[in-house]
Every structure is written in structure tokens, then in C-alpha cells.
Design an enzyme around this catalytic site. Sequence first.
Site, PDB file in Angstrom:
ATOM      1  N   ARG A  67       0.721  -1.496   0.023  1.00 33.80           N
ATOM      2  CA  ARG A  67      -0.017  -0.088  -0.080  1.00 33.80           C
ATOM      3  C   ARG A  67       0.887   1.148  -0.027  1.00 33.80           C
ATOM      4  O   ARG A  67       0.795   2.235  -0.833  1.00 33.80           O
ATOM      5  CB  ARG A  67      -0.937  -0.012   1.256  1.00 33.80           C
ATOM      6  CG  ARG A  67      -2.179  -0.964   1.221  1.00 33.80           C
ATOM      7  CD  ARG A  67      -2.317  -1.215   2.513  1.00 33.80           C
ATOM      8  NE  ARG A  67      -1.412  -2.482   2.719  1.00 33.80           N
ATOM      9  CZ  ARG A  67      -1.652  -3.560   2.589  1.00 33.80           C
ATOM     10  NH1 ARG A  67      -2.633  -4.247   2.199  1.00 33.80           N
ATOM     11  NH2 ARG A  67      -0.786  -4.630   2.824  1.00 33.80           N
ATOM     12  N   THR A  68       1.624   1.475   0.818  1.00 33.42           N
ATOM     13  CA  THR A  68       2.427   2.433   1.121  1.00 33.42           C
ATOM     14  C   THR A  68       3.221   3.020  -0.166  1.00 33.42           C
ATOM     15  O   THR A  68       3.273   3.979  -0.707  1.00 33.42           O
ATOM     16  CB  THR A  68       3.249   2.704   2.439  1.00 33.42           C
ATOM     17  OG1 THR A  68       2.666   1.986   3.554  1.00 33.42           O
ATOM     18  CG2 THR A  68       3.856   3.869   2.786  1.00 33.42           C
ATOM     19  N   LYS A  95      25.582  -5.255  -2.154  1.00 32.14           N
ATOM     20  CA  LYS A  95      27.026  -5.605  -1.896  1.00 32.14           C
ATOM     21  C   LYS A  95      27.809  -4.888  -1.017  1.00 32.14           C
ATOM     22  O   LYS A  95      29.034  -4.767  -0.986  1.00 32.14           O
ATOM     23  CB  LYS A  95      27.564  -4.705  -3.318  1.00 32.14           C
ATOM     24  CG  LYS A  95      26.977  -5.465  -4.640  1.00 32.14           C
ATOM     25  CD  LYS A  95      27.601  -4.932  -6.003  1.00 32.14           C
ATOM     26  CE  LYS A  95      26.660  -5.199  -7.035  1.00 32.14           C
ATOM     27  NZ  LYS A  95      27.086  -4.337  -8.354  1.00 32.14           N
ATOM     28  N   ARG A 117      11.463   3.746   3.831  1.00 29.06           N
ATOM     29  CA  ARG A 117      11.047   2.610   4.698  1.00 29.06           C
ATOM     30  C   ARG A 117      12.055   1.808   5.329  1.00 29.06           C
ATOM     31  O   ARG A 117      12.789   1.484   4.241  1.00 29.06           O
ATOM     32  CB  ARG A 117       9.822   1.979   4.087  1.00 29.06           C
ATOM     33  CG  ARG A 117       9.597   0.745   5.270  1.00 29.06           C
ATOM     34  CD  ARG A 117       8.271  -0.058   4.836  1.00 29.06           C
ATOM     35  NE  ARG A 117       7.228   0.622   5.080  1.00 29.06           N
ATOM     36  CZ  ARG A 117       5.909  -0.068   4.752  1.00 29.06           C
ATOM     37  NH1 ARG A 117       5.671  -1.157   4.495  1.00 29.06           N
ATOM     38  NH2 ARG A 117       4.752   0.832   5.213  1.00 29.06           N
ATOM     39  N   HIS A 147       4.805   5.693  11.925  1.00 28.42           N
ATOM     40  CA  HIS A 147       4.169   5.639  10.514  1.00 28.42           C
ATOM     41  C   HIS A 147       3.378   6.723  10.209  1.00 28.42           C
ATOM     42  O   HIS A 147       2.145   6.585  10.067  1.00 28.42           O
ATOM     43  CB  HIS A 147       3.647   4.198  10.218  1.00 28.42           C
ATOM     44  CG  HIS A 147       3.386   3.799   8.594  1.00 28.42           C
ATOM     45  ND1 HIS A 147       3.743   4.650   7.928  1.00 28.42           N
ATOM     46  CD2 HIS A 147       3.018   2.630   8.249  1.00 28.42           C
ATOM     47  CE1 HIS A 147       3.302   4.024   6.634  1.00 28.42           C
ATOM     48  NE2 HIS A 147       3.198   2.916   6.839  1.00 28.42           N
TER      49      HIS A 147
HETATM   50  N1   CP Z   1      -0.020  -0.111   5.942  1.00 30.65           N
HETATM   51  C1   CP Z   1       0.982  -0.325   5.437  1.00 30.65           C
HETATM   52  O1   CP Z   1       2.251   0.260   5.605  1.00 30.65           O
HETATM   53  O2   CP Z   1       1.029  -1.469   4.605  1.00 30.65           O
HETATM   54  P1   CP Z   1       2.288  -1.712   3.545  1.00 30.65           P
HETATM   55  O3   CP Z   1       3.234  -2.444   4.388  1.00 30.65           O
HETATM   56  O4   CP Z   1       1.654  -2.474   2.510  1.00 30.65           O
HETATM   57  O5   CP Z   1       2.728  -0.508   2.979  1.00 30.65           O
END
Ligand code: CP
Length: 322
Positions: A67-68, A95, A117, A147
Site C-alpha cells: 500500500r505505502t 553489495k 521505509r 508511520h
Molecule cells: N499499511 C502499510 O504500511 O501497508 P504496507 O506495508 O503494504 O505499505
Amino acid sequence: MMAHTLQLTAEGRLRHFLTIEELNREILLEILETAESFLSMSLHQVQKVPILRGKTIVNLFFENSTRTRTTFELAAKRLSADVLNINIATSATSKGESLLDTIRNLEAMHIDMFVVRHALSGAAHFIAQHVSSHISVINAGDGQHAHPTQAMLDMFTIRQYKKTFADLKVAIVGDILHSRVARSQIQALNILGVNEVRVIAPKTLLPVEVEQLGVTPYHDMVTGLEDIDVIIMLRLQKERMNSALLPSESEYFKCFGLTEKKLKLAKPDVIVMHPGPINRGVEIESSVADGKHSVILQQVSNGIAVRMAIISLAMQIQPFGA
Ligand code: CP
């Protein structure tokens, strides 16, 4: 005016978007209002706006995401930015190149924003401390820490269905201990002034002194869901558990899984949310995930407009005026 921090300019405007906790109500409302304008534009079939033409955004995902990552990519493209998705598995990181060297090399390609992320808490903050002054960093999830864009799309969705925050009672259910989403949601809900935030979980899945986060803890669904307007379900983050914190998944579902029967304990117009990925039959019954109270897929759709808002505000662009 708000104190100058790493993620804010001296004037108190967004520069990076790393965590909710040091932001004020005005900034959170500005994000929600800006997202609202982007959403109404897309309803009128205007899919793209030219405000980030010539800018380059790098998606740097060291952890998996559905999603993100994709909604950040869509958001950037709808703002007319160029987007680079770095595949960490095939990049020079595999590497032995250090995170900072990877960042320095990408910077040399004249990029304008990193969306990061990482499994380590503080990774986005670390990158923000080291990038050139014209580059913004957005935290797309760091370890168990934060988040913040997920929390903002959740606040947007809550406001879409409930209109105001002041009278709401919100319950967050499940693995609070390992959840960066829960931490950011709790901060945002308290800043926006909801009536009450409850966390419902077995003691093994709650942080010690959880009350200090600004929540009321419950250890059973029957009392915890009473009079609740919004239920946020969380998955068990087994990848972050280094010991057996639960007897079994079936026992967990029996006590803390959201079923149609337990849903009746909340208010009749309750909404059910989940940041995803959902585990059917573990934290939520399938018929509830797909049922009339569920807004889970609406959360995903809203993620595009909310991320468009955060990207443009962090780039110091106010698309709809001050
Ligand atoms: N909610 C969320 O962070 O989903 P993803 O891990 O799919 O990005």
C-alpha cells in the site's frame, strides 16, 4: 509558533515528515484540508496537477510494502514529479554499500525527496540529518517507531465518516507493542482532540506504562468496545516478536479477534479500520473485513490524496494557497 525542529522550518512549516509527535493541530489540519482539495479534484476527473514538474522523488524501501509504496508512487505521479523506485534487493546496498553512501550517490543525481521505509527505528531521521538542505525526507515507516503518513490517512478517513474528532471514542485493538502505526495514530488522535483513545490487547502485547502514551488500556473486548465510534484493528507483527507472546493464533482470535458478534458491542454506526495487511481469521473475521462497517479499502484510496498533500507541503508548495 512551534519550536524549530529537524522536520520544521524556522517559520514552523513542514520540511521533512518524520513523526507526528512534535507537530501541532494546525499542521495536521492543514494536511487534512490540502488532502481534501486533492480528493475533490480527483472526483472531478482531474487526475494530474503540474505542481511538481521537474522534481524527482526517490522511493527507498528497505522493507516490503504494497500500500505505502504504490500510493506514494501514484501520489508523486499525480503531482507530475518523476519517480524512481529503488529495488534494494538488486541495488548496491546488497553489495555492502552503507546507507549513507547510497544516499550520497542518489543525491548526486539531483533528486528532491526521499521516501524511506526501513526496519530500523530512526532511519528516516538519520537520513534527514545528512541530506542537502534542498532535499526533503518522508518517513514511510521506521522499525517500531513511527508511520506518520499512515496515521494521517487514518485521521482523514475518520473525519470523512465522523466529521469531527471531539466526541469520538476510538479503540485500537491488537499488537500495540510492536506497532509503529499505533504509536503514530495515538499521537495524532490526541493532538486532534478525540474524547478517548483505548488500546485493547493482552498484557504481553502492550508497552509498559502504556497510559503515558495518552490511552486507556483494556484487556478484554467486551468492556473495551462499549460505546466505541471507531475500531482500528492491527495485525500480529510476528516478524518483530522474538519470543512466544501468545498461546496460539486461534486462542488470540477467540479473545481479541473482531467478529460480527463482538462488533455489536460498539456503537451501531461504528467504523472498522485496519492499516493492512489484514490476516483474516487471526485478528478479524472475514465477514467483518468485507462488511458494511468496514472502511479498510477507503483508507487505501485516501492514502493517495493524503500523500499528495504531505509531499507538496514538505516541498514548501501550498497548492491551494496559504
Ligand atoms: N499499511 C502499510 O504500511 O501497508 P504496507 O506495508 O503494504 O505499505
